[in-house]
Scaffold this active site. Structure first.
Site, short mmCIF file in Angstrom:
data_model
loop_
_atom_site.label_atom_id
_atom_site.label_comp_id
_atom_site.label_asym_id
_atom_site.label_seq_id
_atom_site.Cartn_x
_atom_site.Cartn_y
_atom_site.Cartn_z
N SER A 118 -26.20 24.66 -11.62
CA SER A 118 -25.27 25.38 -12.08
C SER A 118 -26.05 26.95 -12.71
O SER A 118 -25.98 28.32 -12.58
CB SER A 118 -23.97 25.51 -11.53
N HIS A 165 -23.19 24.13 -19.88
CA HIS A 165 -21.21 24.05 -19.16
C HIS A 165 -21.30 22.06 -20.06
O HIS A 165 -20.02 22.19 -19.10
CB HIS A 165 -21.10 24.81 -18.42
N CYS A 204 -19.41 17.83 -15.94
CA CYS A 204 -19.85 18.30 -15.20
C CYS A 204 -20.11 17.58 -13.26
O CYS A 204 -19.59 17.55 -13.06
CB CYS A 204 -21.37 19.95 -15.02
#
Length: 364
Positions: free
Chosen positions: A40, A59, A163
């Site tokens: 991502s 993230h 994630c």
């Protein structure tokens, strides 16, 4: 502190000296221990999704609480935590109806460009990525972007849960709702795809078909629960899956974010089957489907971060890991320093890794 800054799409990240303001109400300052490199992030680096620039991305991370702001009751300094971009308010309609992963409160889940947490000595404003910015030695986040974890959980494995694991595992278990004995095809066996395979396996799926062009990833998929391996280089994967299953699979989970693979997932479904699109199809890309297939009650749906309720799901995933039922040790292909981040993304693009993690050298 040091942070990796993206100035323009399709340019290398630059290591810069930046700082964070002090925690305000309900904010937590973390020392970043581990940050995973996720596909991502690469989508934003390559300009496939828009974001205000310059920005510190990242993230998928784990860290240790250093300081808390007013009103923070959930964590205290010294706690080990996993971050999650599914920050939630707990009071909006989506949160209170059991879908906190799509919280609609923009005061908490701030849209790109809204957060004002990062500072530096340049005239441009430095933006926070995903309300986290974990490609930095420290993070300043809302307390509802964190989950406390047991201190004996290795932080490099814990970061993956933030994630890749929750996205893939949750796509199979939460979004798709795979049930005992059902057949599942997972298209794309990177980190998210591997987690989807593990989720389907833990859920009790019967046949689990891994689809990827990388033979080494297919071999790992077999270790994690895949019963069948399909390499698209050997022939049309839809035709092969339709033949081997005598009519298609109950679930097809797309983990690449490509138009062609999203369409293939829908085509490989049995009547009444469901395609779950996990990968980030490039912004503005259209998916084309045959209208007749909907009369066979085939369905297609999206999945945001594995439809997670991360304060419940992530501790449970940790327990599965500690019990030996969730396999994460095989995931980490490489450990790098922050200064090697561009090499890490290059390895990702070349398909040489399942997951690369940045190790900030933080002692637990």
């Amino acid at each position: 502190m040091k942070a990796a800054v993206l100035y323009e799409p399709n340019t290398p990240l630059v290591i810069e000296d930046v700082s964070l303001r002090k925690p305000q109400s309900r904010e937590v300052l973390l020392r970043t221990a581990i940050a995973g490199l996720c596909h991502s992030d690469l989508h934003f680096i390559e300009g496939l999704y828009p974001h205000p620039l310059p920005v510190v991305l990242g993230h998928e991370s784990a860290g240790i609480v250093e300081q808390v702001g007013d009103g923070v009751t959930y964590v205290k300094p010294g706690d080990h935590v996993i971050t999650c971009l599914s920050v939630f308010c707990g009071t909006c309609e989506n949160c209170t109806t059991g879908r906190p992963m799509i919280c609609s409160n923009t005061d908490v889940k701030m849209p790109p460009g809204e957060a004002r947490r990062l500072e530096w000595d340049k005239p441009q404003r430095l933006h926070t990525g995903f309300n986290l910015s974990s490609f930095a030695e420290q993070m300043l986040v809302h307390e509802n972007a964190l989950v406390k974890i047991r201190k004996d959980m290795p932080l490099d494995r814990a970061a993956l849960i933030g994630c890749g694991v929750i996205t893939g595992f949750g796509a199979a278990v939460n979004t798709a709702g795979v049930r005992m004995g059902e057949s599942v095809a997972v298209v794309g066996c990177g980190g998210v795809g591997m987690a989807a395979i593990e989720g389907a396996y833990v859920a009790g799926a019967g046949r689990i078909i891994a689809v990827d062009t990388n033979p080494s990833k297919l071999q790992l998929a077999a270790k994690l629960g895949a019963t069948d391996l399909v390499n698209p280089n050997d022939g049309d994967p839809v035709e092969r899956i339709m033949e081997m299953t005598s009519g298609g699979v109950h679930h097809a989970i797309e983990c690449l974010g490509l138009k062609i693979t999203a369409e293939q997932c829908f085509r490989m479904l049995a009547m009444g089957g469901t395609a779950t699109i996990v990968g980030m199809v490039p912004f503005g890309e259209k998916i084309e489907l045959h209208g007749w297939d909907f009369l066979r009650e085939r369905k297609i749906q999206g999945s945001s971060m594995g439809s997670n309720r991360f304060r419940v799901d992530m501790p449970r995933l940790i327990e599965l890991y500690m019990l030996g039922r969730l396999h994460l040790d095989e995931w980490v292909s490489d450990r790098i320093s922050l200064g090697e981040i561009n090499d890490g993304f290059r390895a990702m693009k070349e398909g040489r890794v399942v997951r690369t993690v940045i190790d900030f050298g933080v002692a637990a």
